[in-house]
Design a protein around this motif. Structure first.
Motif, short mmCIF file in Angstrom:
data_model
loop_
_atom_site.label_atom_id
_atom_site.label_comp_id
_atom_site.label_asym_id
_atom_site.label_seq_id
_atom_site.Cartn_x
_atom_site.Cartn_y
_atom_site.Cartn_z
N ALA A 241 130.99 -35.48 14.50
CA ALA A 241 130.40 -35.02 13.24
C ALA A 241 130.76 -33.54 13.17
CB ALA A 241 128.97 -35.16 13.14
N ASN A 242 130.57 -32.88 14.51
CA ASN A 242 131.02 -31.44 14.57
C ASN A 242 132.52 -31.36 14.79
OD1 ASN A 242 129.98 -28.69 14.66
ND2 ASN A 242 130.81 -28.56 16.76
N LEU B 43 130.54 -23.73 17.41
CA LEU B 43 130.65 -23.13 16.14
C LEU B 43 131.85 -22.65 15.46
CD1 LEU B 43 127.41 -20.80 17.02
CD2 LEU B 43 127.39 -22.96 16.05
N LEU C 219 126.36 -34.97 5.63
CA LEU C 219 127.41 -34.95 6.75
C LEU C 219 128.38 -36.03 6.77
CD1 LEU C 219 126.06 -32.57 8.48
CD2 LEU C 219 125.98 -34.21 10.46
N ILE D 105 124.95 -23.51 13.14
CA ILE D 105 124.75 -24.62 14.04
C ILE D 105 125.75 -25.40 13.90
CG2 ILE D 105 122.64 -26.33 14.38
CD1 ILE D 105 121.61 -23.91 13.73
N PRO D 106 125.87 -26.12 15.33
CA PRO D 106 127.02 -27.28 15.24
C PRO D 106 126.73 -28.15 14.28
CG PRO D 106 126.35 -26.59 17.57
CD PRO D 106 125.41 -25.83 16.60
N VAL D 107 127.72 -28.55 13.47
CA VAL D 107 127.62 -29.33 12.15
C VAL D 107 126.57 -30.28 12.32
CG1 VAL D 107 128.86 -30.56 10.22
CG2 VAL D 107 129.58 -28.36 11.06
N SER D 108 126.81 -31.06 13.70
CA SER D 108 126.43 -32.23 13.95
C SER D 108 124.74 -32.21 14.01
CB SER D 108 126.95 -33.07 15.25
OG SER D 108 127.02 -31.96 16.40
N ASP E 296 131.35 -25.64 7.49
CA ASP E 296 131.45 -24.62 8.76
C ASP E 296 130.31 -24.27 9.59
OD1 ASP E 296 133.65 -23.75 7.03
OD2 ASP E 296 132.18 -22.26 6.16
#
Lengths: 470, 470
Positions: free
Chosen positions: A102-103, A182, B233, B349-352, B382
């Motif tokens: 997801a990241n 990030l 997400l 924050i990390p997207v996940s 982002d």
């Protein structure tokens, strides 16, 4: 020194401190340009072990040469011949730590082989786009330490642009956990990009978080005949407009370079080699479908033929044909080697100035050395040429190198400077170009580099003699 | 000090050294959070004049505060109240130096207003993709000094990723000409990225060479209702797969944030606000045609509706509709301000991990402050949230801030740290967060930052008090 060796054995295990026997795999660069002598080769298995090794070496004021797959082009990851330096080889640290779909990130140990990273990404359904000839043996840590380039830079950038965060052991043996996933983080100086490309002279990269991309649904390859370097540039501009970010590769190859492939690899088919001064290989990666990618390519190539910037073109019908075209491109260095020794340059020039650079530099070289042959190919989309100078056909190669290498390098690099280029586009400085750098880099920049080096590695133990002269 | 003022007058012309009258435009940050006092405001017209100013200040050990459009968010470009610092305002240096179409680059003075750069690019047929709220008055030098983000980072990256080279006046008043138009240059440490994001604390950026892109043929905007942050997400993942690099914007907005727009800007139509916990704005830029972009968008949104990650969706029919949707997104900060004071956070924050971060942090805040309202929106593509905390409806705003601001900041930032995030995603540190940084940044990183600062600015005259505490 026995005390240090003993401390290193305690840190990483006696099996992983090599002092006897044939250490040439670690002491010699793979192009066999230089053979050094190490005090020991140390192969830590964890970041904490790396930190212990660095602290032990720092306490003994012993130089450290960080090393990954040892596939670099500029003698940057092998020790000098003093027998004083410890080679810190990271290939035991080869875990894929995490894939965060997801990241769109993957976190890996520095010693992971590039191909392993590519495969781990693909297994999760993603693309890790860094790709280069040594990918089966180079490591991601080495790729980052040298800011490696490769064949997809026109779309995805260099190793630097693919990295979001690093874990680093500093020259003092402290661990900096900068393994950020990030895409935005404005909390101070960009230490990440400082370590990337510093060739192990500021600290040791022990892990990295890298960007992933969705796998393209289709990747197509085309091959075009272009009458001149100006035409190649016009084709590049058209390709940017038609394909946008779909353009993942744009390689240019001169007629003589392709002729060497025809001569030495007669089994390979080289389209348009006889009739065209230059050929271009284009790659189009598409998120939609093969049909869509093919239609886009056809529109582009029709426009190019109409404009006259291409005189002929073909799109690979299937993966085998596409591989065969890439194979031609990738075999130029081997065909060159078959033809004999040559003087290699890995240079970059602003894309717009490449035609003038080539015309002028070709002419200067031909005036200087009657019968000289120019093997010119490279990643035109990034302004990166492998501009190589081959001896006249009848010459003795060794004599040619002895007589002309210094002069040819000076001539080419002076031209590079005149055209606002770089004497090392993707290979780095190492020891091979460290003596040249002061002649071609801004003295103000060199002074700042020296200040940063002294600030982060005041003892001067990190890979001494690379990048900056002591 | 009269000697210094006289020297500055000789360097840049008496007209361009301001010492009397109302200097608040240069001494006060635009959010009016802090008012300082300058010894003088100096407005050089050329790089050489900047160098003379810096040399004069260095000789007098006088602090220098570099300043562009003075639109920063963290009080990073105004002087302290000592009256000792010279404000070095670069807005007179506003030339577009060159557009190099074949190289896809534009070279501009640091004082160029961002919108001027965008317009110069467009006039030549290219896109300069950096875009943010202050683009009509911020300067490219300030954008680079703060590594500005904005609305197209998901595709094009931050200011750093858009920059190929810099011209910098060092803290010693030397000019570093690093104005490279090269996409590959591995000749030493990445000084460019060191100056980018350093907020004027290492030197003064006087010009930059930035990347251009082909103008897209069509740019479409869509708006989707999504039932949860998890669903947002999932939609982001689908959008990456369907649109690839076509995805140029992905903004998420919470129901309460959009409710403030409905309440305070009743003339704006806000689709799906009533029925959906979150809305997402998506932008798709296409190199092919509007028809193609629309078909792509429709396929994506159909897949999203089928998956259940969107419950409703609409694609803007024309530019006016697209603008109206962006207008809603852009008006959230104003609507917030209408509602009253609030505690702002610019975090990543990390997207996940964003869904868990939001669930947990929302709950903590609501437990801490009964009735607290959360205005959450941002650049989800982002991992960048503007996670703002608004007083309960009936509360006195000033009392709320006095009572809760410190505690809320600590709670939110502690959560950010726990989830591996950054306390400043795109705004930087300035003086506003300089006291917080030591609590949230790795001590090893801070030590290296300090070493770099001392190495490049040993006198400590460059924008003291910003980024790093003295």
């Amino acid at each position: 020194m026995n005390g240090l060796i003993e401390t290193l054995r305690q840190a990483v295990g006696a099996n992983h401190v090599l002092v006897d026997g044939d250490l040439s795999a670690w002491e010699q660069d793979w192009r066999k340009r230089a053979r050094g002598k190490a005090l020991a080769v140390v192969r830590p298995g964890t970041t904490e072990e790396v930190a212990q090794v660095v602290r032990a070496c720092a306490a003994a004021a012993t130089p450290i040469v960080p090393q990954g797959g040892n596939t670099g082009m500029v003698v940057g990851s092998t020790p000098d011949d003093s027998g004083r330096a410890v080679v810190l080889n990271l290939t035991r640290m080869n875990r894929v730590r995490a894939v965060d779909a997801a990241n769109l990130t993957i976190t890996v140990d520095a010693g992971c082989v590039l191909q392993t990273v590519q495969e781990a990404a693909e297994a999760a359904g993603y693309l890790f786009p860094l790709s280069l000839a040594a990918e089966g043996s180079c490591t991601i840590g080495g790729n980052l330490a040298t800011n490696a380039g490769g064949t997809q830079v026109v779309r995805y950038g260099n190793a630097r642009e693919l990295c979001l965060g690093l874990e680093v052991v500093t020259a003092q043996g402290e661990v900096w956990d900068g393994l950020s996933g990030l895409r935005k983080d404005n909390t101070g100086y960009d230490l990440r990009d400082l370590f990337i490309g510093s060739e192990g002279t500021l600290g040791v990269i022990t892990a990295a978080t890298m960007k992933l991309y969705p796998l393209p649904r289709a990747t197509l390859t085309a091959w075009a005949a272009v009458p001149s370097m100006d035409a190649a540039l016009a084709l590049l501009g058209l390709a940017h407009r038609h394909l946008g970010a779909g353009l993942t590769g744009f390689e240019v190859m001169g007629q003589f370079a392709l002729g060497l492939v025809v001569k030495h690899m007669p089994q390979l088919r080289v389209p348009f080699q006889q009739e065209s001064a230059w050929c271009v290989l284009l790659e189009n990666a598409d998120q939609e479908s093969e049909e869509h990618a093919r239609a886009q390519f056809e529109r582009l190539l029709e426009a190019a033929l109409e404009d006259g910037c291409a005189t002929d073109a073909v799109v690979a019908e299937n993966i085998a044909q596409a591989r065969a075209l890439w194979h031609v491109r990738e075999n130029i260095p081997l065909a060159q080697a078959e033809e004999g020794l040559n003087i290699k340059h890995d240079i970059s020039i602003p894309v717009s100035r490449i035609p003038d650079f080539c015309a002028e530099t070709d002419a200067l070289l031909k005036r200087e050395i009657a019968g000289v042959r120019l093997v010119n190919f490279g990643h035109l989309g990034d302004g990166n040429l492998h501009y190589n100078v081959q001896a006249p056909e009848e010459d003795d190669m060794q004599a040619f190198l002895r007589e002309h290498e210094e002069r040819v390098n000076a001539l080419v690099f002076d031209q590079v400077r005149k055209f606002g280029g770089s004497i090392s586009a993707e290979h780095g400085i190492g020891t091979l170009k460290v003596g040249k750098l002061p002649h071609y880099k801004s003295p103000v920049a060199l002074k700042m580099m020296r200040a940063v080096k002294d600030a982060l590695d005041p003892q001067g133990i990190m890979n001494p003699g690379k990048v900056l002269l002591p």
